[in-house]
Design a protein around this motif. Structure first.
Motif, short mmCIF file in Angstrom:
data_model
loop_
_atom_site.label_atom_id
_atom_site.label_comp_id
_atom_site.label_asym_id
_atom_site.label_seq_id
_atom_site.Cartn_x
_atom_site.Cartn_y
_atom_site.Cartn_z
N UNK A 1 -7.87 -29.68 39.34
CA UNK A 1 -8.70 -29.52 38.15
C UNK A 1 -9.99 -30.34 38.22
N UNK A 2 -10.28 -30.92 39.38
CA UNK A 2 -11.51 -31.68 39.58
C UNK A 2 -12.28 -31.07 40.75
N UNK A 3 -13.59 -30.86 40.56
CA UNK A 3 -14.42 -30.26 41.61
C UNK A 3 -14.43 -31.17 42.83
N UNK A 4 -14.43 -30.58 44.04
CA UNK A 4 -14.33 -31.33 45.28
C UNK A 4 -15.67 -31.37 46.01
N UNK A 5 -15.92 -32.51 46.66
CA UNK A 5 -17.15 -32.72 47.42
C UNK A 5 -16.92 -32.36 48.88
N UNK A 6 -17.91 -31.67 49.49
CA UNK A 6 -17.77 -31.19 50.87
C UNK A 6 -18.68 -31.95 51.84
N UNK A 7 -19.94 -32.21 51.44
CA UNK A 7 -20.89 -32.93 52.31
C UNK A 7 -22.00 -33.51 51.46
N UNK A 8 -22.82 -34.41 52.05
CA UNK A 8 -23.95 -35.04 51.35
C UNK A 8 -25.08 -35.29 52.36
N UNK B 1 -4.97 -28.24 28.04
CA UNK B 1 -3.91 -28.75 28.89
C UNK B 1 -4.44 -29.07 30.30
N UNK B 2 -5.27 -28.20 30.85
CA UNK B 2 -5.82 -28.44 32.18
C UNK B 2 -6.78 -29.63 32.18
N UNK C 1 -12.16 -26.41 35.88
CA UNK C 1 -12.33 -27.61 36.70
C UNK C 1 -13.38 -28.51 36.04
N UNK C 2 -13.15 -29.81 36.10
CA UNK C 2 -14.10 -30.79 35.56
C UNK C 2 -15.14 -31.11 36.64
#
Length: 580
Positions: A355-362, A402-403, A437-438
């Motif tokens: 439920x949380x956005x994921x980081x891929x690169x920076x 709930x999410x 997703x937050x």
């Protein structure tokens, strides 16, 4: 001991004085005796005899010695002197003996006292030992009593279990007899062989005649009940056939009316609590790269997914794999601004939840930092609130909240505060589902209990009172924002929104809000209670994320069934009429 020595010295001095006085008197008597004897010897003898009879000058004379002393001749001067010295020696011996006796008595008394003390200690030890033995005996007795009680309880449970088994067996045997009776008309022998296959059926053959009579009566009743059940089943089958012919909308209504007096319907509804689809890549620890992002990704700057004070979000594609991602371009010219963005990267590296956005690169350049993240195309939750064509029901809100609570629960377990929770920062995974997703952890902070954290940023409508008062913030600060989001999803209204930001902040500090609006007329009491437990001015009285997940509004299946039923009625009113 010192007092004893002083008394002894006084005793010796007194005795010496006494002896000296006696010797002096005897010497004086001898002197006068010689003078009288020289002058008149008769008077001297008379004087001596008188004194012997008088006995005053003789010390310590016993009764038995008086006769013998009367027969003795009168003593001369030398004898008298010798007798005086003997008396002095006797007195000295008596004094020494007396002193020895007193010392021995003192020593003996001391020894006696020591013995008494030892005896008292021995008695005390014996008493303690007896008390300990008595305590152990009492404990053993208590243990035996407890064991006896447990054994009695076990026996009672065993007896109850046996009685229950007997009752079940008594109810079960008539059913078996009924089956045997139904099959006895055509296959009597086969029924007997079937019943002898189990030990319970063997017991049925050995039952008494009385029990057999009662079993026959019970089988008659069971036959009637089975006939009635068969009739109900036939009616249900017929109703199902009619409903299938009528169309998709009528089967549920027809079956509900026909099964009102039959088996009760389970009033429960299990909501879809499965997590949203995970990111299309594994969670990894991201560090900023100084390479050109265009070497690895193709950014479509014409397609804007979102934006704000930080910058813009665009859709991008990884050249090597064709993976669709989102590129968040953040303007960071100074080193301080870059440190803020790197703090966001550090926070996202610690968060691995569906439920949380994921980081891929920076990627870091001279004037900006670009974060490449997971892409979702369902739009913001805020769009569903303001969309008049979208019918947002209370059950949908339950799924959303709930999410969000599950995401906050995970963040708070990781000691991270979001501090900017609002509908714009919650993305829907797709247009067809209610999975969210937050996003946006630019204002997130790591919570350290020893280091009191204060913040002076956020969106005014969703700020908690402690943020406005510049007090310490903690996990309940995010829960206040969750209460505001819940209020907005259920009613489409903002609970504290004023004409300007100052009025909004004053409404928050006064905690002025209510359910008097017409939009809350059909909202459940559980939903109102959920909001009331979050929009509390004192942060210590707000629900935590874990407590919110246990609240009936998010966990009660019977309530979800009622909400689902209301939603179905609402949709059925707009459904087209069946043909024919």
């Amino acid at each position: 001991m010192e007092n004893f020595l002083q008394d002894k010295d006084l005793w010796i001095v007194g005795s010496v004085c006494l002896v000296a006085s006696i010797l002096w008197r005897r010497f004086w008597n001898l002197f006068t005796y010689k003078r009288k004897r020289d002058s008149s010897p008769e008077s001297a003898s008379i004087d001596i005899q008188f004194r012997e009879k008088d006995g005053k000058e003789k010390s310590k004379v016993y009764q038995k010695g008086l006769k013998t002393q009367k027969k003795k001749k009168p003593l001369d001067a030398s004898d008298l002197v010798q007798a005086g010295f003997e008396e002095v020696q006797k007195l000295n011996q008596q004094n020494s003996q007396l002193s020895q006796c007193t010392a021995e008595t003192a020593v003996s008394t001391a020894v006696h006292l020591d013995l008494i003390e030892e005896e008292q200690e021995v008695d005390k030890y014996r008493e303690r030992k007896d008390d300990k033995q008595q305590a152990t005996v009492e404990e053993e007795a208590r243990g035996q009593e407890i064991a006896a009680e447990l054994f009695q309880i076990k026996e009672e449970d065993k007896n109850e279990e046996e009685d229950r088994l007997k009752k079940e067996e008594a109810l079960w045997l008539p059913e078996e007899k009924q089956l045997a009776a139904l099959n006895s008309s055509d296959q009597t022998d086969e029924g007997i062989t079937v019943t002898t296959e189990s030990c319970e059926e063997n017991l049925e053959i050995t039952f008494s005649t009385k029990r057999h009579v009662t079993d026959e009566t019970l089988t008659d009743e069971l036959k009637k009940s089975r006939v009635e059940e068969d009739k109900e089943l036939k009616e249900e089958e017929e109703a199902g056939l009619v409903a299938a012919e009528a169309g998709p909308e009528r089967p549920e209504e027809g079956t509900e009316e026909e099964r009102k007096d039959a088996e009760p319907v389970i009033d429960e509804y299990v909501i879809d609590s499965s997590p949203p689809p995970p990111a299309p890549f594994e969670h990894c620890l991201v560090t900023t790269k100084t390479h050109q992002i265009t070497s690895y990704y193709t950014i479509n700057k014409e397609e804007v997914l979102g934006g704000g004070r930080f910058g813009m979000v665009h859709k991008c594609v990884e050249k090597s794999s064709g993976l669709v991602l989102a590129a968040k371009i953040i303007k960071a010219r100074s080193q301080k601004e870059k440190e803020v963005v790197k703090c966001e990267i550090e926070v996202m590296n610690q968060l691995d939840h569906a439920n949380l956005i994921q980081l891929y690169a920076a990627f870091e350049s001279r004037h900006e930092i670009i974060l490449v993240m997971e892409y979702v195309d369902g739009g913001e939750l805020f769009d569903r609130i303001i969309d008049e064509n979208y019918k947002l029901t209370e059950l949908d809100t339950v799924l959303f909240i709930r999410q969000i609570s599950e995401g906050l629960q995970y963040m708070h377990k990781m000691y991270i505060l979001h501090l900017d929770l609002k509908p714009e920062n919650i993305l829907c995974v797709s247009r067809q589902t209610n999975k969210v997703k937050i996003i946006d952890f630019g204002l997130a902070r790591r919570y350290k209990p020893r280091e009191k954290l204060r913040v002076n940023f956020g969106t005014p409508e969703f700020l908690a009172p402690e943020v406005i008062n510049y007090e310490f913030v903690s996990f309940p600060t995010d829960m206040w924002s969750l209460g505001v989001i819940t209020y907005m999803l259920l009613s489409g209204l903002s609970p504290f929104l004023g004409e300007d930001d100052n009025e909004t902040l004053n409404n928050i500090l006064a905690c002025q809000w209510s359910f008097e609006e017409a939009e809350f007329a059909d909202i459940s009491e559980e939903a109102k209670d959920f909001i009331s437990r979050l929009l509390v001015k004192s942060k210590s009285w707000r629900m935590s994320a874990s407590q919110s997940l246990k609240h009936p509004w998010l966990s009660d299946r019977a309530l979800h069934y009622r909400l689902h039923h209301k939603k179905n009625k609402c949709h059925s009113s707009h459904a087209p009429p069946p043909e024919g």
